[in-house]
Write a protein that holds these residues in place. Structure first.
Motif, short mmCIF file in Angstrom:
data_model
loop_
_atom_site.label_atom_id
_atom_site.label_comp_id
_atom_site.label_asym_id
_atom_site.label_seq_id
_atom_site.Cartn_x
_atom_site.Cartn_y
_atom_site.Cartn_z
N TRP A 233 40.53 -46.33 -2.29
CA TRP A 233 39.55 -45.56 -3.06
C TRP A 233 38.12 -45.97 -2.71
O TRP A 233 37.24 -45.13 -2.52
CB TRP A 233 39.77 -45.72 -4.56
N ALA A 234 37.89 -47.28 -2.65
CA ALA A 234 36.54 -47.78 -2.39
C ALA A 234 36.05 -47.35 -1.02
O ALA A 234 34.92 -46.85 -0.88
CB ALA A 234 36.51 -49.30 -2.52
N GLU A 235 36.87 -47.51 0.00
CA GLU A 235 36.46 -47.14 1.35
C GLU A 235 36.24 -45.63 1.49
O GLU A 235 35.32 -45.19 2.16
CB GLU A 235 37.51 -47.62 2.36
N ARG A 236 37.07 -44.85 0.83
CA ARG A 236 36.92 -43.39 0.87
C ARG A 236 35.58 -42.99 0.23
O ARG A 236 34.85 -42.16 0.77
CB ARG A 236 38.07 -42.71 0.15
N ARG A 237 35.27 -43.57 -0.92
CA ARG A 237 34.02 -43.23 -1.61
C ARG A 237 32.81 -43.67 -0.79
O ARG A 237 31.84 -42.93 -0.65
CB ARG A 237 34.00 -43.89 -3.00
N ARG A 238 32.88 -44.88 -0.23
CA ARG A 238 31.77 -45.37 0.59
C ARG A 238 31.56 -44.48 1.82
O ARG A 238 30.42 -44.23 2.21
CB ARG A 238 32.02 -46.82 0.99
N ALA A 239 32.64 -44.00 2.39
CA ALA A 239 32.53 -43.09 3.54
C ALA A 239 31.89 -41.76 3.13
O ALA A 239 31.07 -41.20 3.87
CB ALA A 239 33.91 -42.85 4.16
N GLU A 240 32.24 -41.26 1.94
CA GLU A 240 31.62 -40.02 1.44
C GLU A 240 30.11 -40.21 1.29
O GLU A 240 29.32 -39.34 1.68
CB GLU A 240 32.20 -39.64 0.09
N ILE A 241 29.72 -41.34 0.73
CA ILE A 241 28.30 -41.62 0.52
C ILE A 241 27.58 -41.76 1.86
O ILE A 241 26.48 -41.23 2.05
CB ILE A 241 28.10 -42.88 -0.35
N GLU A 242 28.19 -42.46 2.82
CA GLU A 242 27.59 -42.59 4.15
C GLU A 242 27.40 -41.22 4.79
O GLU A 242 26.39 -40.97 5.43
CB GLU A 242 28.43 -43.49 5.05
N SER A 243 28.38 -40.35 4.62
CA SER A 243 28.28 -38.99 5.16
C SER A 243 27.10 -38.24 4.52
O SER A 243 26.32 -37.57 5.22
CB SER A 243 29.58 -38.24 4.92
N ASP A 244 26.97 -38.36 3.21
CA ASP A 244 25.85 -37.72 2.51
C ASP A 244 24.52 -38.26 3.00
O ASP A 244 23.56 -37.49 3.23
CB ASP A 244 25.95 -37.92 1.00
N LEU A 245 24.43 -39.58 3.17
CA LEU A 245 23.18 -40.18 3.65
C LEU A 245 22.85 -39.69 5.06
O LEU A 245 21.69 -39.37 5.35
CB LEU A 245 23.28 -41.71 3.64
N TRP A 246 23.86 -39.61 5.91
CA TRP A 246 23.64 -39.13 7.27
C TRP A 246 23.12 -37.70 7.24
O TRP A 246 22.17 -37.36 7.95
CB TRP A 246 24.93 -39.23 8.08
N GLU A 247 23.75 -36.85 6.43
CA GLU A 247 23.33 -35.46 6.35
C GLU A 247 21.91 -35.32 5.84
O GLU A 247 21.13 -34.51 6.35
CB GLU A 247 24.29 -34.67 5.46
#
Length: 117
Positions: free
Chosen positions: A27-41
């Protein structure tokens, strides 16, 4: 990346690590990846960039705190550490309080110099 964007992204990453801390790694890694994707966008998508990326990142952080806490609580089980849940809740409330103070009308007033005759 300029300094304001870097600082805003670091604050978002720190907050994300705080509210995902102690969760199952899936769960933690999935959420962190979502946030990284948002930051990149936000940094790389020129469309709809009416505000600077730093302001957009900061605004999304502030407006998303309640959703983040809700997301965390939805994935909390009785086996999770109660102290950790309280710490995340307190951190979220403190962040909201700081934002309210920061954005309050009196927060941006300059001090008035006193002149003695």
């Amino acid at each position: 990346m300029n300094l304001p964007v870097s600082v805003a992204a670091t604050i978002v990453r720190t907050w994300t690590r705080a509210y995902t801390c102690g969760m199952p790694s899936m769960w933690a890694e999935r959420r962190r990846a979502e946030i990284e994707s948002d930051l990149w966008e936000l940094r790389n998508d020129p469309d709809g960039a009416r505000l600077s990326p730093a302001i957009q990142i900061s605004a999304r952080l502030v407006t998303g705190i309640a959703d983040d806490v809700s997301w965390r609580l939805e994935r909390t089980t009785f086996d999770d550490n109660v102290l950790l849940r309280k710490a995340v809740t307190i951190a979220a409330l403190a962040a909201v309080a700081l934002v309210l103070l920061w954005t309050s009308p009196g927060a941006n007033r300059s001090p008035v110099a006193c002149i003695h005759d």
